[in-house]
Structure formats: C-alpha cells, structure tokens
Design a protein around this motif. Structure first.
Motif, short mmCIF file in Angstrom:
data_model
loop_
_atom_site.label_atom_id
_atom_site.label_comp_id
_atom_site.label_asym_id
_atom_site.label_seq_id
_atom_site.Cartn_x
_atom_site.Cartn_y
_atom_site.Cartn_z
N TYR A 36 6.41 8.75 -23.85
CA TYR A 36 7.53 9.62 -24.22
C TYR A 36 8.36 9.87 -22.97
O TYR A 36 7.84 9.89 -21.87
CB TYR A 36 7.02 10.97 -24.73
N GLY B 248 -3.18 16.72 -28.74
CA GLY B 248 -2.54 16.04 -27.62
C GLY B 248 -3.20 14.75 -27.22
O GLY B 248 -2.84 14.15 -26.21
N SER B 249 -4.18 14.29 -27.99
CA SER B 249 -4.87 13.06 -27.61
C SER B 249 -4.10 11.81 -28.04
O SER B 249 -4.48 10.70 -27.70
CB SER B 249 -6.27 13.04 -28.22
N GLY B 250 -3.03 11.99 -28.81
CA GLY B 250 -2.20 10.85 -29.18
C GLY B 250 -2.36 10.39 -30.62
O GLY B 250 -1.83 9.34 -30.98
N LYS B 251 -3.03 11.17 -31.45
CA LYS B 251 -3.25 10.76 -32.84
C LYS B 251 -1.92 10.59 -33.60
O LYS B 251 -1.69 9.56 -34.22
CB LYS B 251 -4.09 11.81 -33.59
N SER B 252 -1.08 11.61 -33.52
CA SER B 252 0.17 11.54 -34.28
C SER B 252 1.04 10.40 -33.78
O SER B 252 1.69 9.71 -34.56
CB SER B 252 0.94 12.85 -34.16
N THR B 253 1.06 10.22 -32.46
CA THR B 253 1.84 9.13 -31.90
C THR B 253 1.32 7.80 -32.42
O THR B 253 2.11 6.94 -32.84
CB THR B 253 1.74 9.16 -30.36
N1 LIG Z 1 8.46 14.21 -28.92
C1 LIG Z 1 7.69 14.25 -27.82
N2 LIG Z 1 8.25 14.26 -26.59
C2 LIG Z 1 7.49 14.28 -25.49
N3 LIG Z 1 6.14 14.28 -25.48
C3 LIG Z 1 5.52 14.28 -26.66
C4 LIG Z 1 6.25 14.26 -27.90
N4 LIG Z 1 5.35 14.26 -28.91
C5 LIG Z 1 4.13 14.28 -28.35
N5 LIG Z 1 4.22 14.29 -27.00
C6 LIG Z 1 3.09 14.27 -26.05
O1 LIG Z 1 2.32 13.11 -26.29
C7 LIG Z 1 0.94 13.40 -26.24
C8 LIG Z 1 0.27 13.00 -27.53
O2 LIG Z 1 0.77 13.82 -28.57
P1 LIG Z 1 0.38 13.66 -30.10
O3 LIG Z 1 0.43 12.22 -30.46
O4 LIG Z 1 1.24 14.59 -30.87
O5 LIG Z 1 -1.13 14.17 -30.11
P2 LIG Z 1 -2.02 14.74 -31.31
O6 LIG Z 1 -1.36 14.36 -32.59
O7 LIG Z 1 -3.33 14.08 -31.10
O8 LIG Z 1 -2.11 16.20 -31.12
C9 LIG Z 1 0.81 14.87 -25.91
O9 LIG Z 1 0.57 15.00 -24.53
C10 LIG Z 1 2.15 15.43 -26.29
O10 LIG Z 1 2.48 16.51 -25.46
#
Ligand SMILES: Nc1ncnc2c1ncn2[C@@H]1O[C@H](COP(=O)(O)OP(=O)(O)O)[C@@H](O)[C@H]1O
Ligand SMILES: [Mg+2]
Lengths: 266, 285
Positions: B12, B43-48
């Motif tokens: 990101y 914050g482990s990256g699941k949603s990403t």
């Molecule tokens: N739109 C964004 N912009 C910047 N950083 C992001 C964004 N979305 C998520 N992150 C960062 O990417 C990392 C993984 O996030 P995310 O995939 O949402 O994790 P999870 O779904 O496991 O909680 C985290 O450190 C989060 O802060």
C-alpha cells in the motif's frame, strides 16, 4: 483508487517545517500568497520560486509526491492559460481562423501559469507539513482577538477540524463501498454520461447514510464527554513559540521585504 | 481448475514514507469445491489477500491465475472473474442502497447483463439460500435488523452465482446468536451449492468446526496451510501470533498432560466427548 488525490494531504515525516509552530506556517503561507500578487516581474517570480524551492527542500517531502498531487489540477491550469492566451486584446503575433495570440496575452498567460503553480504548490507545502488538527489550532489561536466581536471562533475552528478530520475517513469509505459495488459487477468507468450518473447511486446512497451515521455517533460521543463549546476549555498541547519559530518569522519578513523591493525596482 | 496464487506481494502507498507491505510473497492454490478458513490477527493481510483474488487490488509482484489464465493479462475478462469469484466485504450491509431488499439483491445479476426476469429468479434463489423471510423481500433494506441486513448483503453476492465465494469476517459485530446463525448458514450453503467458500476470520472457534482446510496469515505471510487438525498442533506458535486454537483443544491437551491418553486433535465438543468416552476405562471414577 484515490492515489491521485494527494494534493495537500499531510505527509508524515520529520523536518524543520513539520516541527514549526503551525501559526508560523499559516501566517507564512498567507504572506507567500500575498507576495505572489505583489511581485509583477520575472525577477520577482524567480525570488518566489527560489523561496518555494527552499521550503520544499526543508519539508523533506519527496518532490515526486508533491508533483503527483499537482496532476489533478493541471486541467484547471490549462484552461486558465488558454483563456488568457487567446482572449487578451493587444498586438497580434499569431493568428489562425478565429484564434489569435497577442504579445500581451502570451506574457500574461505565462505569468498566470507561473503564479498559479507557485500558489498551489505554496499552499500545499503548508498542508503537507501540518496536520489538520494543528492547522485549526493555529487558526483558533490567530483569530482569538475576534472573540471580542462575538465571532464564535472556537466553534468555527471545531467545525473545520471535524470536517477536515472526516475527509480521509469518507475517502476511505468511498473506496470501500466502490470496491464492494465493483465486486457486484458495478461499472464506474463508463464513458456514457447518463450511465455514469446512474452508476453513482449505488455509491452515493451508502456514502450519505454512513456520513450521517458517523455524524450522529460523533455528536453522541462528544456529548457523553461533556463537550459544551469553547468556554473554559484548556488544551493538552498549548501552542508556544520557540527559537526556530522566531527565526522563521524573520525569514518571512526578509522575504516579504525582498518581494516589495522587486516590485519597486524591476 | 480454480485459482492459483503464485508468489504475490502487495504494497500500500508504494513509494511513500507510509508504505506498508500487506502481502509478502504468498503462494497458494484454491481448488474447486473446498471449504477454506483464512485466519489471522487484525492487520495480517487477510482482506488484502482476498481482494487480490478477484482483481480488485492489482498485485505489486507475482501472478494470479484463474483457470490457468493470468488475471492481469491483456485479454483477461475481469468482469467474468468478479462474477465467478464473489467477494462479500466486511460489514457488507453498508453497501445496501436500493428501495427494497429484492431490488438490491438483483443489482449484481443485472450488472451481468441478465434480463429482469432472470435477475429476479436468481435473487429469489439467493434470498432463499440465506433464509430471508419472504415477508421482508419488499421492505426497505434499511429497516432490517443487523443480522437480516447482513444476510441480504450476502444474498446480493450469491445472486451472481459465484463459483468461489469469499466472505470477509462475516460475523464481525454480531452477537453470539447472530454469529452462529451466519456460520450455520454458510456451512449449509457450502453443502447445498457445491462451491468453494473462503471464510475469513480472526477466530479459530468460528471456523474450526466447519472447514476442510485452514490458511493462517501473519505479517503478510502465509504461515500455515493445512488441515485444521494439523494446523492446531502448532498451538504455541499460533498463540505467539495472537491466535488461539479452539477452546476444546486446550482441554484435551490438559487432559493429556494429566495422564489421560487422549488424542488432542479433537476440534468440536462432540469429537472431544467421543474421544474421552473411548478412554473412560483409564478414568478412576
Ligand atoms: N487502504 C489502505 N491503505 C494503506 N494501508 C492499508 C490499507 N488497507 C490495509 N492497509 C494495511 O495493510 C495491512 C494489512 O491489512 P488488511 O489486509 O486489512 O488486514 P486484515 O484484513 O488481516 O485485518 C495492515 O497493516 C493495514 O494497516
Ligand atoms: Mg480485514
């Protein structure tokens, strides 16, 4: 999705400018903007540009990042330049069909473009190095004398800081809803204007609902913590001028004087 | 067939001071008709990760293949991918916008270019699958209860008839009853509809009893990818990640430490009870 809207969004890093008292930066930006309208010669513009370059250097914000934010307003800049270029009367130096460029138009357009670019870059340097909270704190502090005239200074600055605070949140929200609707097959990239407007409904309805919900929650949270307006409210981090801030005011003064001198002598 | 994830990374805010490595060289295969739990701390990256799977986020490096085709290829049809890989976001009820529930569910099928009649047919099926009471089809989605809203939103994705359904923390913010309802519903859908489901969660107890396979993420890396029983043997490592094995696993482990020779692989209370009963002769009661 909003990568291009970096214009003026706070850039977190450590620099002399970041550490400066926000009041200095606010006054500085104000002085800079006025000086751009005071100077009227190429020498003056060079002085202003050099000053800006020095500030950019001091800000520690990557130049690439600042320029990337500028992209959004290039269009606006081009329109302004075109208007000035083609519509200023005077000595014609080029003509084709109904378009003609005059000498005055050309000079004016160049000056306008330079002035606008410096103006936008100058103000974005302030917002890049100052958080919205600091900015409204500074505004409240600078406008305090107006309280005597019964201007609700605290309320105005509180409203501003809430509005500013919510911009990134709403932007994130927009991004999320947009993605969710794209996952349901929505098309936000249609070139067709009618389709484009229609495609906004699945985005705007949830966005407004969420904005109202957040506003409601915030109001409730503020009341729960006994917020009663500015009366008798103290600050956790009161603004205090330090040595660097005084030096900065002197530099500003020097810059303003030089600008006025270029106006007189060039 | 299915999805093949080959060494992908995602950053990101690339190139700024705020740069975050959300995915760090992840590889995995997602076959047809499997029930997968994707687990990790916030914050482990699941949603990403799940957003890269249907092309909403473009990977910074690496490749994703859907049915053998690179999804970032020039000729690849992203729209088709998004209908085949359905993604239900966290708090999906925030995306509802139509005047009534059924129109909202029809939004997805309509975007696929289907006729109104066909879209309606699919919407009715989807609403049935999520056990939405018929009386609510014509109500405003904003008048529903929290759990009902969420089911309406899930139906909205289901109506596109995805082959792979991803649910990002579908139980977030629900009370225990609502949570069990949604989880039961998802497990039921898995049986009925024969598709691959990826259930994202930060709670082991949520997924342990339902899924065939667990993927554990931590700090953007895929740390474990195995059958639930095998993953839970790493209790200590999981705890270091801020995760926990299902509570029953702990009980069995303690029993074992106290000298009862049970296997600590039980995932549900029923399995554990059977295991203990099998060893009841060793109990001095
Ligand atoms: N739109 C964004 N912009 C910047 N950083 C992001 C964004 N979305 C998520 N992150 C960062 O990417 C990392 C993984 O996030 P995310 O995939 O949402 O994790 P999870 O779904 O496991 O909680 C985290 O450190 C989060 O802060
Ligand atoms: Mg998440």
């Amino acid at each position: 999705m909003f990568d291009s809207i970096t214009l003026g969004q706070y850039y977190q890093t450590d620099s002399v400018l970041h550490r400066l008292d926000p009041r200095v930066k606010l006054v500085g930006t104000f002085v800079y903007l006025i000086s751009l309208f005071v100077v009227d010669s190429y020498v003056g513009y060079i002085v202003a540009a050099l000053f800006l370059a020095a500030m950019i250097f001091l800000s520690n914000v990557p130049f690439r990042y600042i320029v990337r934010g500028m992209k959004t307003i290039v269009f606006l800049l081009l329109i302004t330049v075109c208007f000035n270029l083609f519509l200023t009367p005077g000595e014609v130096i080029w003509q084709a069909w109904i378009f003609k460029i005059t000498k005055e138009g050309l000079t004016f357009a160049i000056k306008m473009a330079v002035r606008l670019s410096l103006l936008i870059l100058g103000s974005s340097i302030m917002t890049l190095t100052t958080t919205p909270t600091q900015l409204t704190d500074a505004l409240e502090s600078l406008l305090r004398p107006l309280k005597k005239l019964h201007v609700p200074v605290h309320e105005i600055s509180m409203m501003m800081s809430i509005a500013l605070r919510f911009i990134p949140i709403l932007m994130e929200e927009t991004d999320k809803i947009m993605k969710a609707q794209i996952a349901r097959g929505a098309d936000f990239e249609s070139k067709n204007l009618i389709k484009k407007i229609k495609s906004m409904v699945p985005l705007l309805v949830p966005l407004f609902i969420s904005a109202f919900r957040r506003a409601n929650d915030l109001a409730m949270a503020m009341e729960a913590r006994c917020y009663r307006g500015g009366e008798g409210r103290t600050k956790m981090k009161p603004l205090v001028y330090k040595a660097n801030d005084r030096i900065a005011y002197l530099v500003l003064l020097a810059f303003a004087v030089v600008c006025i001198l270029t106006r007189i002598y060039f | 067939m299915g999805i093949k994830v080959d060494d992908i990374s995602f950053l990101y805010e690339r190139g700024t001071a705020m740069q975050v490595t959300a995915l760090d060289h992840v590889s995995a295969e997602i076959p047809d008709n499997q029930f997968i739990g994707l687990i990790g701390h916030t914050g482990s990256g699941k949603s990403t990760f799940v957003q890269t799977l249907n092309g909403l986020l473009k990977v910074t490096s690496g490749h994703i293949y859907y049915n053998g085709e690179d999804i970032d290829g020039d000729k690849f049809d992203k729209k088709k991918l998004r209908s085949d890989v359905g993604l239900v976001f966290q708090y999906p009820e925030h995306q509802l916008f139509e005047v009534d529930v059924i129109s909202d569910v029809m939004f997805g099928p309509r975007n696929l270019g289907l006729s109104d009649a066909e879209a309606k047919k699919r919407a009715l099926e989807a609403l049935e699958s999520v056990r939405m009471p018929k009386s609510l089809y014509k109500s405003s989605p904003f008048d529903l209860s929290g759990g009902q809203k969420r089911r309406a939103a899930i139906a909205g994705v289901l109506a596109m008839r995805p082959k792979i359904l991803i649910l990002d923390e579908p139980t977030a913010g629900l009370d225990p009853k609502g949570r069990d309802e949604i989880l039961g519903l998802i497990a039921g859908m898995k049986k009925e509809l024969n598709m691959t489901i990826i259930l994202v969660s930060h709670s082991m107890d949520d997924v342990a009893r339902y899924v065939d396979r667990i993927m554990v993420m931590g700090g953007g890396k895929l740390l474990y990818d195995d059958e639930p029983v095998k993953v839970f043997r790493h209790v200590t490592e999981l705890e270091e990640l801020g995760l926990a094995a299902p509570q029953i696993t702990y009980i069995m482990k303690l029993l074992k430490e106290r000298g009862l020779d049970v296997s600590s692989d039980a995932l549900t209370v029923e399995e554990a009870a059977a295991e203990i009963m099998a060893h009841r002769r060793e109990l001095h009661v």
